[in-house]
Design a protein around this motif. Structure first.
Motif, PDB file in Angstrom:
ATOM      1  N   ASN A  74     -42.163  15.786   4.705  1.00 37.85           N
ATOM      2  CA  ASN A  74     -42.300  14.913   5.879  1.00 37.85           C
ATOM      3  C   ASN A  74     -42.816  13.535   5.479  1.00 37.85           C
ATOM      4  N   LEU A  75     -43.484  13.464   4.332  1.00 37.13           N
ATOM      5  CA  LEU A  75     -43.948  12.166   3.838  1.00 37.13           C
ATOM      6  C   LEU A  75     -42.783  11.369   3.241  1.00 37.13           C
ATOM      7  N   VAL A  76     -41.766  12.079   2.773  1.00 35.51           N
ATOM      8  CA  VAL A  76     -40.562  11.400   2.284  1.00 35.51           C
ATOM      9  C   VAL A  76     -39.742  10.898   3.477  1.00 35.51           C
ATOM     10  N   VAL A  77     -39.612  11.738   4.497  1.00 38.42           N
ATOM     11  CA  VAL A  77     -38.871  11.337   5.711  1.00 38.42           C
ATOM     12  C   VAL A  77     -39.449  10.047   6.282  1.00 38.42           C
ATOM     13  N   SER A 150     -24.829  17.393   9.872  1.00 38.98           N
ATOM     14  CA  SER A 150     -24.588  16.080   9.264  1.00 38.98           C
ATOM     15  C   SER A 150     -24.851  14.954  10.262  1.00 38.98           C
ATOM     16  N   LEU A 151     -24.828  15.278  11.553  1.00 35.54           N
ATOM     17  CA  LEU A 151     -25.098  14.269  12.590  1.00 35.54           C
ATOM     18  C   LEU A 151     -26.514  14.419  13.137  1.00 35.54           C
ATOM     19  N   THR A 152     -26.923  15.644  13.341  1.00 36.66           N
ATOM     20  CA  THR A 152     -28.268  15.913  13.890  1.00 36.66           C
ATOM     21  C   THR A 152     -28.986  16.861  12.923  1.00 36.66           C
ATOM     22  N   PRO A 153     -29.620  16.285  11.889  1.00 37.35           N
ATOM     23  CA  PRO A 153     -30.134  17.087  10.765  1.00 37.35           C
ATOM     24  C   PRO A 153     -31.313  17.981  11.145  1.00 37.35           C
ATOM     25  N   HIS A 154     -31.495  19.012  10.306  1.00 40.33           N
ATOM     26  CA  HIS A 154     -32.696  19.849  10.429  1.00 40.33           C
ATOM     27  C   HIS A 154     -33.796  19.326   9.498  1.00 40.33           C
ATOM     28  N   ALA A 155     -33.399  18.925   8.289  1.00 45.64           N
ATOM     29  CA  ALA A 155     -34.366  18.540   7.245  1.00 45.64           C
ATOM     30  C   ALA A 155     -35.435  19.618   7.091  1.00 45.64           C
ATOM     31  N   TRP A 156     -35.008  20.891   7.241  1.00 42.77           N
ATOM     32  CA  TRP A 156     -35.938  22.025   7.078  1.00 42.77           C
ATOM     33  C   TRP A 156     -35.642  22.769   5.792  1.00 42.77           C
ATOM     34  N   GLN A 157     -34.623  22.319   5.065  1.00 42.05           N
ATOM     35  CA  GLN A 157     -34.415  22.629   3.657  1.00 42.05           C
ATOM     36  C   GLN A 157     -34.333  21.255   3.016  1.00 42.05           C
ATOM     37  N   ALA A 158     -35.204  21.000   2.059  1.00 41.68           N
ATOM     38  CA  ALA A 158     -35.326  19.627   1.558  1.00 41.68           C
ATOM     39  C   ALA A 158     -34.180  19.289   0.611  1.00 41.68           C
ATOM     40  N   GLY A 159     -33.877  17.986   0.516  1.00 45.29           N
ATOM     41  CA  GLY A 159     -32.775  17.508  -0.316  1.00 45.29           C
ATOM     42  C   GLY A 159     -31.990  16.474   0.471  1.00 45.29           C
ATOM     43  N   PRO A 160     -30.660  16.602   0.487  1.00 48.29           N
ATOM     44  CA  PRO A 160     -29.847  15.616   1.222  1.00 48.29           C
ATOM     45  C   PRO A 160     -30.233  15.511   2.700  1.00 48.29           C
TER      46      PRO A 160
END
Ligand code: FAD
Length: 432
Positions: A74-77, A150-160
């Motif tokens: 979350n600090l990267v986001v 790809s449009l509404t991300p989860h960002a709950w697995q880190a990476g792309p």
């Protein structure tokens, strides 16, 4: 709620981890252990197997060249850390621990034949094993509607996904709306979504985005972790920035228009729509059989799946019963802790010994609340009888022996610094 002083909590979690870390003197030279998944669970079990018995051949199968940690993501986001900071290499496991790392994806497990099929860049290969550890983390249960990550991300697995959400956040202007969902428990890192809401609110403040807000649509009836700290964070620290909506079960998502309908509130055309869907065990783990919640039940003494003593599931993919009726939390710290118990049980089994019954596991999560302050949470468990509501023994499982969390007033800069010390210790204890 029982609370602990932070220093006491740090020493308790260290003690709990140590209680699980008593290696047997295994004579199992030449035995083969295959590990599927190189996240916190898989990397840790590979590391400890080799540290405790260098005679055991350990092969770690992972599709990605490196592991990108969800912890600190979350600090990267929100632009406070670079992706490099959470990018963890397998080089030390390979060079220092002698783990054979195969870049590939496990396709299927033949539990009768003790072998697993792996897809690699050079075609499929079959790996035989004496023990198999499966640590694939989570998959998502897509919400109703047209969800496109790809449009509404989860960002709950880190990476792309982390990069995508970071880039979308950067487009938020004055009066824009960041909308996020939280699935019903259990999900990975109970405080994580509330942490994300705080960090996005903090970002909007730092960037001077006037009128821009965060809407948190929580499928749960209340805040699932550290309610005191997060209630204060939402109502005081980030007052006017965060709208928290409980009982918001997702009914439909339209990623193209970034619109969502829930049982409590609907939002059309959010500027950013961060969908964190419900979880289930990663597919290769789920192929071993799941409970009603979609996770793999295991014996907490060995992490073996029912009826197959030499196949173990650890980390977010497994379900471990706990004395309070809830499952043991899904966290990287817990995956690392379970890995030690599992490695110990495997080495004992290879040596013809029974598993140790004197085991403990622990979990910790640090949650940044602003770019200078953090909160923390710990949960510690010991093995024992599990009681029903009438006091009768209903089975064996993990007893929650204490639950420490930062009092709202202890959300401070000291904890923010401790967060990095803790994270680096866990990264080292899993990947170095
Ligand atoms: C925003 C956020 C903050 C968090 N903060 C904390 C925190 O403060 N403290 C904490 O302890 N935890 C935290 N977590 C939770 C933590 O990241 C997870 O609980 C942890 O990663 C689980 O480890 P795991 O090994 O089970 O799964 P993962 O780390 O997800 O690893 C699973 C691995 O398996 C691989 N895999 C999947 N399928 C296959 C296959 N078929 N073959 C081979 N490999 C496969 C994947 O590529 C992946 O590398 C946080 C999570 C998030 C999202």
């Amino acid at each position: 709620m029982q609370t602990l002083n932070r220093r006491k909590f740090l020493s308790l979690t260290a003690a709990a981890a140590g209680a699980a870390a008593l290696p047997p003197q295994s004579r199992a030279v030449g035995a083969r252990v295959v590990v599927l998944g190189g996240g916190f669970g898989g990397a840790s079990v590979a590391r400890y197997l080799r540290m405790w018995n260098p005679g055991v051949a350990v092969t770690l199968v992972e599709p990605n060249a490196t592991h990108v940690s969800c912890i600190l993501s979350n600090l990267v986001v929100t632009g406070l850390l670079s992706m490099n900071r959470i990018n963890l290499s397998y080089t030390a496991l390979r060079n220092n621990r002698g783990v054979q790392v195969v870049q590939g994806r496990a396709l299927g497990i033949d539990t009768g034949g003790n072998r697993v099929t792996v897809s690699t860049a050079n075609g499929n290969v079959t790996l035989g094993y004496d023990h198999l550890v499966v640590a694939p983390g989570i998959d998502f249960v897509p919400p109703p509607g047209n969800w496109n990550p790809s449009l509404t991300p989860h960002a709950w697995q880190a990476g792309p996904q982390t990069t995508l959400l970071r880039n979308q956040l950067a487009t938020l202007g004055n009066n824009d709306r960041f909308v996020m969902t939280i699935p019903k428990s259990p999900y990975r890192c109970p405080p994580g979504p509330y942490e994300r809401a705080c960090m996005v609110a903090d970002y909007l403040k730092r960037k001077g985005r006037t009128g821009a807000t965060v809407t948190v649509l929580d499928a749960n009836p209340s805040i699932q972790a550290e309610p005191e700290a997060f209630t204060r964070a939402f109502n005081v620290t980030h007052a006017g920035r965060i709208l928290y909506v409980p009982n918001a079960v997702v009914q439909s998502v339209d990623s193209a228009s970034r619109s969502i309908v829930t049982s409590a509130m609907s939002v059309s055309n959010a500027k950013v729509l961060n969908i964190i869907p419900a979880h289930r065990a990663g597919a290769i783990g789920a192929s071993l059989g799941v409970n009603a919640g979609g996770f793999v039940p295991v014996d907490p003494l060995t992490y073996a799946v029912s009826g197959v003593a030499n196949v173990h599931v650890i980390g977010d993919a497994c379900a471990v019963p706990a004395s309070d009726g809830k499952a043991v939390p899904k966290s990287g710290h817990m995956a690392n802790s379970e890995a030690k118990v599992c490695a110990d049980a495997i080495l004992r089994a290879l040596n013809g010994e029974q598993p140790d019954t004197n085991i403990a596991t622990s979990s910790a999560c640090y949650s940044p609340i602003t770019s200078r302050s953090a909160s923390w949470l710990s949960a510690n468990f010991i093995y024992g009888d599990i009681y029903d509501a009438n006091g009768g023994i209903k089975g064996k499982g993990m007893h929650r022996v204490d639950l420490g969390e930062a009092p709202a007033g202890e959300v401070n800069q000291d904890s923010y610094q401790d967060m990095f010390t803790w994270a680096d210790s866990l990264f080292y204890d899993s990947f170095a």
